[in-house]
Scaffold this motif. Structure first.
Motif, PDB file in Angstrom:
ATOM      1  N   ALA A   1    -140.445  -0.473  51.432  1.00 42.93           N
ATOM      2  CA  ALA A   1    -141.276  -1.008  50.348  1.00 42.93           C
ATOM      3  C   ALA A   1    -141.085  -2.513  50.198  1.00 42.93           C
ATOM      4  CB  ALA A   1    -140.940  -0.296  49.038  1.00 42.93           C
ATOM      5  N   GLY A   2    -139.817  -2.971  50.282  1.00 44.08           N
ATOM      6  CA  GLY A   2    -139.555  -4.402  50.149  1.00 44.08           C
ATOM      7  C   GLY A   2    -140.179  -5.205  51.268  1.00 44.08           C
ATOM      8  N   ARG A   3    -140.124  -4.677  52.476  1.00 50.73           N
ATOM      9  CA  ARG A   3    -140.682  -5.410  53.610  1.00 50.73           C
ATOM     10  C   ARG A   3    -142.202  -5.412  53.584  1.00 50.73           C
ATOM     11  NH1 ARG A   3    -136.241  -3.542  58.081  1.00 50.73           N
ATOM     12  NH2 ARG A   3    -134.934  -5.400  57.939  1.00 50.73           N
ATOM     13  N   VAL A   4    -142.813  -4.364  53.028  1.00 56.21           N
ATOM     14  CA  VAL A   4    -144.264  -4.371  52.887  1.00 56.21           C
ATOM     15  C   VAL A   4    -144.685  -5.525  51.986  1.00 56.21           C
ATOM     16  CG1 VAL A   4    -146.225  -3.126  51.891  1.00 56.21           C
ATOM     17  CG2 VAL A   4    -144.620  -1.935  53.372  1.00 56.21           C
ATOM     18  N   GLY A   5    -143.957  -5.731  50.887  1.00 55.66           N
ATOM     19  CA  GLY A   5    -144.247  -6.866  50.012  1.00 55.66           C
ATOM     20  C   GLY A   5    -144.062  -8.195  50.726  1.00 55.66           C
ATOM     21  N   GLU A   6    -142.993  -8.287  51.513  1.00 52.40           N
ATOM     22  CA  GLU A   6    -142.732  -9.524  52.264  1.00 52.40           C
ATOM     23  C   GLU A   6    -143.843  -9.796  53.269  1.00 52.40           C
ATOM     24  OE1 GLU A   6    -139.293 -11.357  55.261  1.00 52.40           O
ATOM     25  OE2 GLU A   6    -139.093  -9.352  54.420  1.00 52.40           O
ATOM     26  N   VAL A   7    -144.260  -8.751  53.988  1.00 51.16           N
ATOM     27  CA  VAL A   7    -145.334  -8.914  54.963  1.00 51.16           C
ATOM     28  C   VAL A   7    -146.643  -9.278  54.260  1.00 51.16           C
ATOM     29  CG1 VAL A   7    -146.793  -7.674  56.620  1.00 51.16           C
ATOM     30  CG2 VAL A   7    -144.313  -7.451  56.724  1.00 51.16           C
ATOM     31  N   SER A   8    -146.880  -8.705  53.074  1.00 48.03           N
ATOM     32  CA  SER A   8    -148.095  -9.029  52.326  1.00 48.03           C
ATOM     33  C   SER A   8    -148.144 -10.516  51.992  1.00 48.03           C
ATOM     34  CB  SER A   8    -148.163  -8.207  51.033  1.00 48.03           C
ATOM     35  OG  SER A   8    -148.208  -6.837  51.310  1.00 48.03           O
ATOM     36  N   VAL A   9    -147.008 -11.058  51.544  1.00 46.42           N
ATOM     37  CA  VAL A   9    -146.948 -12.486  51.212  1.00 46.42           C
ATOM     38  C   VAL A   9    -147.167 -13.328  52.466  1.00 46.42           C
ATOM     39  CG1 VAL A   9    -145.461 -14.347  50.386  1.00 46.42           C
ATOM     40  CG2 VAL A   9    -145.481 -12.153  49.201  1.00 46.42           C
ATOM     41  N   MET A  10    -146.492 -12.971  53.563  1.00 44.91           N
ATOM     42  CA  MET A  10    -146.596 -13.762  54.786  1.00 44.91           C
ATOM     43  C   MET A  10    -147.991 -13.695  55.382  1.00 44.91           C
ATOM     44  SD  MET A  10    -143.013 -13.516  56.861  1.00 44.91           S
ATOM     45  CE  MET A  10    -142.822 -11.755  56.829  1.00 44.91           C
TER      46      MET A  10
END
Length: 551
Positions: A91-100
């Motif tokens: 879940a945390g990495r999905v948010g990170e990828v969304s921002v990037m």
């Protein structure tokens, strides 16, 4: 990018050199014959025109490089994400990828399109002006050059002091994005449990953390901005005092002093902009560093000399797999001859779905081997392997397009008749007929505009259209109503016919049609055999069957 940077540097130098012509212009204007300034004014106008052309070309080049960078990064980023292990997408990495993938890549594009030209100009143009000053009067030039190391030191110190604050701000941004995604996805559960207010506080806390981090960023940047302003003002004051002293002593003319002050004033604006530009560049650099980290993450390795499987049998040979500190699959050995069906059953968390993911090579095993057609899946080209497999998941994801577009994902080049035949076999045609838009009906993001059973029918139609020899089914009917379950079962039967099948099921009625059943518990095979054999043994599977039938 190198050519663009070189062109921007030449443009900045041309801008600085054009100001050198102000010296003879002002000297002539303040002299006994102001008319002598005309040729110098013409030369100054020509220099400005050359600078304007260079500036236009360098800015245009920056936009083109930025657009090319954005397009290239999107493709490279997307292709790389598609090759990473599925387990990376927490879940945390999905948010990170969304921002990037959104703001991050736009920031990366903005470096070339919006930041490089003013940054290079802010650095190179003042240096060129200092060189011009040295050429006309070494004393004024030397006084101006003292500001160079001072400004550089301020920028370096500001950058170092801001590094930790910028990293914290980026971390808070990613955490808040992940919270927003989590909050939106969890709405049905939160509303059913009456806990929306509690979850809102968690989201609100993450947004407040972003606000506090932003405040700290601003406060940390203030000393550098103030110091830079003071340094620039001090340089101008020193030049004013020195120029006045030299003019009063008769060592330099008033026109030259005025020219040097004009040049110094021209230096001030770009130097003062360094504070803002430096912060934006640091932010972009941080984004690029995170992009580089993702792009540097090793994907699942591809075989240098891939082997093409000849058959469609499936084998798990002493397979073990760990997820973090937990052993999910422990020394599992199973085989499915071509054209037969294997059902994997067991309690939740037993590792059933993981077996399917290992077969589809969403992960690589830690020990043992998974084989298709006698070939280790690690030795098969990724596209070749996926062409052999059709997967129907319990949670079906549909792209925000039409029903037909989602079905065609199975085989984009299929003829219309083939698409309609697959839909009929999956009993999707009756869904299409009752929708106002028919095949052109939009399904919404994730298929939100369709029911769970309708999404499953689209998924089955997609798998039928793909016509792969191996089919993986993961808890397909566990959450469907009786009407949809019947329709989906009929579609599944058509999908499984004549193919090698590995299915995971909780509703054991689907297991009766399997040639072999494996009961999994704690990552290990407890029992295996045919449905009737396992019932006669009266073991774990028989108990599971009795509970299922009683329910």
């Amino acid at each position: 990018m190198r050519r663009t940077v070189a062109l921007m540097a030449v443009t900045a130098i041309a801008e600085g050199l054009s100001y050198a012509l102000l010296v003879p212009v002002l000297r002539a204007l303040f002299g006994s014959n102001p008319g002598d300034a005309r040729p110098w004014l013409a030369a100054f106008g020509a220099a400005v025109a050359v600078y304007a052309v260079l500036r236009y070309r360098s800015d245009l080049s920056g936009f083109r490089v930025g657009a090319t960078l954005l397009r290239g990064l999107y493709h490279r980023f997307g292709n790389h994400l598609a090759r990473l292990p599925i387990g990376r997408y927490s879940a945390g990495r999905v948010g990170e990828v969304s921002v990037m993938a959104g703001r991050g890549l736009l920031q990366a594009m903005g470096v070339a399109a919006h930041l490089l030209a003013p940054f290079i100009s802010a650095c190179v143009t003042p240096l060129t002006i200092v060189v011009v000053m040295l050429a006309f009067d070494w004393r004024m030039g030397l006084a101006a050059s003292v500001a160079v190391p001072v400004v550089a030191a301020i920028q370096h110190r500001t950058g170092r002091s801001m590094a930790a604050v910028d990293a914290e701000r980026a971390e808070r941004d990613h955490e808040a994005t992940a919270r927003v995604v989590e909050y939106l996805q969890a709405q049905p559960v939160l509303r059913a449990g009456g806990r929306t207010a509690e979850r809102f506080r968690l989201l609100d806390d993450s947004l407040l953390a972003v606000e506090r981090a932003s405040h700290r960023t601003i406060l940390s940047a203030l000393p550098g901005a103030v110091a830079l302003t003071l340094a620039v003002q001090a340089m101008f004051t020193v030049l004013l005092v020195l120029g006045a002293h030299l003019a009063l002593g008769g060592n330099i003319g008033a026109a030259e002093v005025l020219t040097f002050l004009v040049l110094a004033a021209r230096c001030a604006d770009p130097l003062l902009s360094l504070s803002d530009l430096g912060g934006r560049l640091r932010s972009a650099r941080s984004v690029l560093a995170r992009l580089d980290t993702v792009l540097g993450t090793e994907p699942l390795p591809e075989a240098r000399e891939p082997i093409r499987p000849e058959g469609h049998d499936v084998e798990f040979d002493s397979v073990s797999f760990r997820h973090g500190d937990r052993t999910v699959v422990d020394d599992v050995s199973l085989s499915v001859p071509e054209g037969q069906r294997l059902a994997v059953v067991g309690p939740s968390g037993a590792g059933k779905s993981t077996l399917l993911q290992l077969l589809a090579r969403f992960y690589d095993v830690d020990a043992g081997a998974v084989r298709v057609g006698g070939v280790d899946v690690r030795d098969i080209d990724g596209e070749v392997l996926m062409a052999q497999i059709a997967i129907v998941f319990q949670e079906v994801y549909l792209f925000d397009g039409t029903i037909e577009e989602n079905v065609r994902l199975g085989r984009p080049d299929a003829a219309d008749a083939e698409v309609r035949a697959a839909a009929a076999a999956a009993q999707l045609d009756e869904v299409v007929e009752r929708l106002p838009g028919g095949w052109s009906t939009k399904v919404g993001e994730g298929g939100a505009l369709l029911s769970g059973g309708e999404r499953q029918r689209v998924s089955i139609a997609r798998a039928l259209l793909k016509n792969a020899p191996i089919v993986l089914l993961d808890e397909v009917t566990s959450a469907l109503d009786p009407v949809n379950e019947t329709a989906v079962h009929e579609g599944i039967e058509r999908l499984m016919r004549g193919r090698t099948v590995v299915m995971v099921a909780h509703r054991l009625r689907t297991v009766q049609r399997a040639d072999r059943v494996a009961f999994l518990d704690g990552g290990r095979i407890v029992e295996q055999g045919s449905h009737d054999e396992l019932l006669r043994r009266g073991g774990r599977y028989a108990d599971f069957w009795d509970i299922s039938m009683a329910g």
